[in-house]
Design a protein around this motif. Structure first.
Motif, PDB file in Angstrom:
ATOM      1  N   ALA B  64       0.835  -1.206   0.000  1.00 58.74           N
ATOM      2  CA  ALA B  64       0.000   0.000   0.000  1.00 58.74           C
ATOM      3  C   ALA B  64       0.866   1.252   0.000  1.00 58.74           C
ATOM      4  CB  ALA B  64      -0.908  -0.014   1.230  1.00 58.74           C
ATOM      5  N   ASP B  65       0.329   2.343  -0.502  1.00 53.10           N
ATOM      6  CA  ASP B  65       1.068   3.611  -0.583  1.00 53.10           C
ATOM      7  C   ASP B  65       1.689   3.984   0.762  1.00 53.10           C
ATOM      8  OD1 ASP B  65       0.027   3.635  -3.081  1.00 53.10           O
ATOM      9  OD2 ASP B  65      -1.128   5.496  -2.861  1.00 53.10           O
ATOM     10  N   GLU B  66       0.868   3.986   1.804  1.00 58.03           N
ATOM     11  CA  GLU B  66       1.378   4.439   3.100  1.00 58.03           C
ATOM     12  C   GLU B  66       2.424   3.493   3.664  1.00 58.03           C
ATOM     13  OE1 GLU B  66      -1.629   3.752   1.975  1.00 58.03           O
ATOM     14  OE2 GLU B  66      -3.103   3.988   3.572  1.00 58.03           O
ATOM     15  N   PHE B  67       2.323   2.244   3.278  1.00 58.33           N
ATOM     16  CA  PHE B  67       3.328   1.262   3.703  1.00 58.33           C
ATOM     17  C   PHE B  67       4.692   1.643   3.117  1.00 58.33           C
ATOM     18  CE2 PHE B  67       5.576  -2.509   4.367  1.00 58.33           C
ATOM     19  CZ  PHE B  67       4.831  -3.485   5.002  1.00 58.33           C
ATOM     20  N   ILE B  68       4.700   1.941   1.839  1.00 54.43           N
ATOM     21  CA  ILE B  68       5.964   2.317   1.199  1.00 54.43           C
ATOM     22  C   ILE B  68       6.454   3.660   1.731  1.00 54.43           C
ATOM     23  CG2 ILE B  68       7.094   2.827  -1.006  1.00 54.43           C
ATOM     24  CD1 ILE B  68       5.174   0.892  -2.318  1.00 54.43           C
ATOM     25  N   CYS B  69       5.519   4.589   1.945  1.00 56.18           N
ATOM     26  CA  CYS B  69       5.912   5.907   2.471  1.00 56.18           C
ATOM     27  C   CYS B  69       6.599   5.750   3.823  1.00 56.18           C
ATOM     28  CB  CYS B  69       4.690   6.804   2.624  1.00 56.18           C
ATOM     29  SG  CYS B  69       3.917   7.159   1.067  1.00 56.18           S
ATOM     30  N   HIS B  70       6.070   4.892   4.635  1.00 61.67           N
ATOM     31  CA  HIS B  70       6.672   4.663   5.939  1.00 61.67           C
ATOM     32  C   HIS B  70       8.074   4.108   5.771  1.00 61.67           C
ATOM     33  CE1 HIS B  70       7.086   2.232   9.768  1.00 61.67           C
ATOM     34  NE2 HIS B  70       7.073   3.480  10.164  1.00 61.67           N
ATOM     35  N   ARG B  71       8.237   3.163   4.876  1.00 60.94           N
ATOM     36  CA  ARG B  71       9.563   2.585   4.639  1.00 60.94           C
ATOM     37  C   ARG B  71      10.538   3.640   4.130  1.00 60.94           C
ATOM     38  NH1 ARG B  71      10.082  -2.728   4.803  1.00 60.94           N
ATOM     39  NH2 ARG B  71      11.864  -2.782   3.395  1.00 60.94           N
ATOM     40  N   LEU B  72      10.034   4.524   3.265  1.00 63.57           N
ATOM     41  CA  LEU B  72      10.906   5.585   2.746  1.00 63.57           C
ATOM     42  C   LEU B  72      11.371   6.492   3.878  1.00 63.57           C
ATOM     43  CD1 LEU B  72       8.966   6.463  -0.506  1.00 63.57           C
ATOM     44  CD2 LEU B  72      11.290   5.582  -0.410  1.00 63.57           C
ATOM     45  N   GLY B  73      10.453   6.791   4.787  1.00 64.86           N
ATOM     46  CA  GLY B  73      10.796   7.667   5.901  1.00 64.86           C
ATOM     47  C   GLY B  73      11.930   7.111   6.741  1.00 64.86           C
ATOM     48  N   LEU B  74      11.975   5.799   6.849  1.00 70.28           N
ATOM     49  CA  LEU B  74      12.965   5.188   7.730  1.00 70.28           C
ATOM     50  C   LEU B  74      14.352   5.027   7.089  1.00 70.28           C
ATOM     51  CD1 LEU B  74      10.770   2.418   9.380  1.00 70.28           C
ATOM     52  CD2 LEU B  74      11.390   4.625  10.311  1.00 70.28           C
ATOM     53  N   ILE B  75      14.467   5.323   5.812  1.00 73.51           N
ATOM     54  CA  ILE B  75      15.784   5.181   5.176  1.00 73.51           C
ATOM     55  C   ILE B  75      16.733   6.242   5.719  1.00 73.51           C
ATOM     56  CG2 ILE B  75      17.032   5.395   2.976  1.00 73.51           C
ATOM     57  CD1 ILE B  75      14.454   4.329   1.674  1.00 73.51           C
ATOM     58  N   PRO B  76      17.882   5.834   6.254  1.00 68.02           N
ATOM     59  CA  PRO B  76      18.803   6.850   6.770  1.00 68.02           C
ATOM     60  C   PRO B  76      19.372   7.701   5.638  1.00 68.02           C
ATOM     61  CG  PRO B  76      19.674   4.622   7.129  1.00 68.02           C
ATOM     62  CD  PRO B  76      18.375   4.468   6.447  1.00 68.02           C
ATOM     63  N   LEU B  77      19.387   8.992   5.840  1.00 69.55           N
ATOM     64  CA  LEU B  77      19.944   9.908   4.851  1.00 69.55           C
ATOM     65  C   LEU B  77      21.154  10.600   5.454  1.00 69.55           C
ATOM     66  CD1 LEU B  77      16.714  11.647   3.523  1.00 69.55           C
ATOM     67  CD2 LEU B  77      17.837   9.620   2.639  1.00 69.55           C
ATOM     68  N   ASN B  78      22.106  10.897   4.602  1.00 64.94           N
ATOM     69  CA  ASN B  78      23.298  11.608   5.066  1.00 64.94           C
ATOM     70  C   ASN B  78      22.886  12.943   5.680  1.00 64.94           C
ATOM     71  OD1 ASN B  78      25.743  12.987   5.254  1.00 64.94           O
ATOM     72  ND2 ASN B  78      26.602  11.741   3.624  1.00 64.94           N
ATOM     73  N   SER B  79      23.388  13.212   6.866  1.00 62.82           N
ATOM     74  CA  SER B  79      23.008  14.449   7.554  1.00 62.82           C
ATOM     75  C   SER B  79      24.209  15.300   7.905  1.00 62.82           C
ATOM     76  CB  SER B  79      22.232  14.114   8.828  1.00 62.82           C
ATOM     77  OG  SER B  79      21.157  13.278   8.538  1.00 62.82           O
ATOM     78  N   LYS B  80      25.292  15.089   7.192  1.00 64.40           N
ATOM     79  CA  LYS B  80      26.481  15.901   7.446  1.00 64.40           C
ATOM     80  C   LYS B  80      26.146  17.363   7.157  1.00 64.40           C
ATOM     81  CE  LYS B  80      30.351  13.189   6.654  1.00 64.40           C
ATOM     82  NZ  LYS B  80      31.174  12.574   5.614  1.00 64.40           N
ATOM     83  N   ASN B  81      26.574  18.234   8.018  1.00 60.51           N
ATOM     84  CA  ASN B  81      26.308  19.669   7.857  1.00 60.51           C
ATOM     85  C   ASN B  81      24.832  19.976   7.682  1.00 60.51           C
ATOM     86  OD1 ASN B  81      29.070  19.964   7.885  1.00 60.51           O
ATOM     87  ND2 ASN B  81      29.200  19.710   5.679  1.00 60.51           N
ATOM     88  N   VAL B  82      24.034  19.296   8.463  1.00 64.33           N
ATOM     89  CA  VAL B  82      22.595  19.512   8.357  1.00 64.33           C
ATOM     90  C   VAL B  82      22.226  20.928   8.807  1.00 64.33           C
ATOM     91  CG1 VAL B  82      21.884  18.682  10.633  1.00 64.33           C
ATOM     92  CG2 VAL B  82      20.438  18.218   8.657  1.00 64.33           C
ATOM     93  N   ASP B  83      23.199  21.617   9.430  1.00 65.74           N
ATOM     94  CA  ASP B  83      22.965  23.013   9.819  1.00 65.74           C
ATOM     95  C   ASP B  83      22.685  23.908   8.619  1.00 65.74           C
ATOM     96  OD1 ASP B  83      23.339  22.314  12.414  1.00 65.74           O
ATOM     97  OD2 ASP B  83      25.370  23.113  12.598  1.00 65.74           O
ATOM     98  N   ASP B  84      23.151  23.477   7.450  1.00 64.31           N
ATOM     99  CA  ASP B  84      22.901  24.267   6.245  1.00 64.31           C
ATOM    100  C   ASP B  84      21.435  24.232   5.816  1.00 64.31           C
ATOM    101  OD1 ASP B  84      25.584  24.660   6.247  1.00 64.31           O
ATOM    102  OD2 ASP B  84      26.023  23.264   4.617  1.00 64.31           O
ATOM    103  N   VAL B  85      20.710  23.268   6.361  1.00 61.48           N
ATOM    104  CA  VAL B  85      19.305  23.118   5.987  1.00 61.48           C
ATOM    105  C   VAL B  85      18.450  23.811   7.038  1.00 61.48           C
ATOM    106  CG1 VAL B  85      17.530  21.436   5.372  1.00 61.48           C
ATOM    107  CG2 VAL B  85      19.933  20.833   5.128  1.00 61.48           C
TER     108      VAL B  85
END
Lengths: 129, 331
Positions: B64-85
């Protein structure tokens, strides 16, 4: 549904202030501070830290309700320092401690990483031989 | 007391292990309340990036859409220098923009007869993000695949636009920077903060962490109980999910805690007091992200050569360039 937004745990509301305080009328040199959008992280840190100072005679905090992100802290002093200043001093001291920690951490981490690198390099060479 | 004199009871750190995924260290001459606050802040208040909004354009997969959305949310993303965001809620834009988000697109279709797996590497990062690293999916496996998002059968397809935003784990656990943080003090229970349950002999029935208990000093036989003793040595074990390096989790945690205290000082001393940053005349951590309050001793670039030793130009940290954090992971 009717669940509150989760950012309400840490974003101050429009008419909210981070800290509100009121002097206690029945006990001298005592004030109650309400910290909005804060939890045990700050509550325990400050109330325990205040115990270290001789001029603080009492300090404790409570979270009136677990669903609301706020806590109350009551501080009494011996009168040489106001409760408000006592908190400010405690905060400054903790910031200072964290600064020292941060420096020590940075140096030590780097040192350890160099050792780690060297070790891996050595193992790699041994494997090649 | 000289705050930098280690022998004289100054706060200091000692490392047991340090690599790209975990840091095991102990803090000495520290106090329990501050150590615990640091632990709590690292768990829940260090900002990272995670996919927050997903526009599903096509989804004919079995999930289901929300199932995949949840999985996408949990993917770790690089957060180096996240202060720029910027935080999306603080941004002037309507919804999201380049300053406060990173856009990743997923477009996959299975055409073969075999079942196809869609991996995190299939997320394509759009141009225009705040810096070159932030928002890239974390991929550490040797094949360079990343986490599995969904499996597709012949003819099935997914097409999604994912908007990654900055956030903290207090809002949702997907923003947690660390997989786990070990925290311990007094491994030999010399302070008797624990009362071990036992059938016959607590010593025989409970496991011991040999390493930590040796460091902390084994209790002598017949050693009298010191009821004035307080904990002063804290064992931390910080493990990252990949978005931030372990040292960055700790340093960012310290910074967040300092900012928290600074905001209290500011509120209590009032706006008329210009010296409201908590550093007694120094500069506030918010204003210049650490550079001002003593960039920790430039010595750490010189004695070891500079950034090049660790490969790549060091990414900027709150303390200036990391000497070892290039783009390509040297270890």
């Amino acid at each position: 549904m009717n669940a509150p937004d989760r950012f309400e745990l840490f974003i101050l509301g429009d008419d909210e202030k981070k800290v509100e305080w009121k002097d206690e009328t029945r006990i001298p040199n005592t004030a109650t501070f309400i910290f909005n959008k804060e939890d045990h992280t700050l509550g325990n840190l400050l109330s325990v830290r205040l115990h270290k100072y001789d001029y603080v005679t009492f300090s404790a905090y409570r979270v009136p309700h677990p669903l609301f992100a706020k806590f109350e802290m009551r501080v009494s002093t011996d009168g040489t320092v106001t409760p408000k200043d006592a908190i400010v001093r405690a905060c400054r001291d903790v910031v200072q401690d964290l600064e020292i920690l941060s420096r020590s951490f940075t140096t030590e981490w780097l040192g350890k990483r160099i050792v780690h690198e060297g070790e891996e390099e050595r193992l790699r060479r041994e494997r090649e031989v | 007391m000289d705050p930098y004199d280690v022998e004289g009871g100054a706060i200091n750190v000692r490392f047991l292990e340090a690599d790209s995924v975990r840091g095991k260290f102990l803090i000495q001459n520290f106090d329990l309340a501050t150590a615990n606050s640091l632990r709590r802040v690292m768990l829940s208040e260090v900002p990272t990036m995670a996919i927050d909004v997903v526009e599903v354009q096509n989804n004919t997969s079995v999930l289901a859409d929300e199932f995949i959305c949840h999985r996408l949310g949990l993917i770790p993303l690089n957060s180096k220098n996240v202060d720029d965001v910027l935080y999306s809620r603080d941004c002037e834009c309507d919804g999201y923009c380049d300053q406060c988000s990173v856009i990743l697109t997923l477009d996959a279709k299975c055409t073969g007869d075999e079942v196809m797996k869609v991996y995190a590497r299939d997320l394509v990062v759009s141009e225009g993000r705040p810096n070159d690293e932030v928002g890239t999916p974390v991929i550490t496996d040797p094949d360079g695949l990343g986490s599995v998002i969904v499996k597709l059968r012949k003819g099935q397809a997914v097409k999604m636009k994912c908007i990654a935003k900055k956030g903290i784990a207090k809002e949702h656990a997907k923003w947690a920077p660390s997989a786990a943080i070990g925290f311990e003090y007094d491994p030999n229970n010399k302070l008797r903060h624990l009362d071990y349950w036992y059938e016959e002999d607590a010593k025989k029935e409970w496991p011991i962490d040999e390493e930590n208990s040796n460091i902390d000093g084994l209790p002598q036989d017949g050693e009298p109980f010191d009821f004035d003793a307080v904990p002063n040595r804290f064992f931390f074990d910080v493990e990252t999910v990949g978005g931030l390096e372990p040292d960055q989790i700790v340093l960012q945690g310290i910074k967040v805690l300092q900012q928290k205290l600074a905001s209290v000082i500011q509120e209590l001393t009032g706006a008329e007091d210009t010296n409201m940053d908590g550093f007694g005349g120094g500069q506030s951590p918010q204003m210049n992200g650490g550079q001002g309050y003593g960039a920790p001793d430039p010595g750490y670039t010189t004695p070891y050569g500079n950034a090049s030793v660790w490969g790549g130009a060091g990414g900027a940290t709150p303390f200036g360039a990391t000497p070892y954090g290039g783009s390509g992971n040297p270890w």
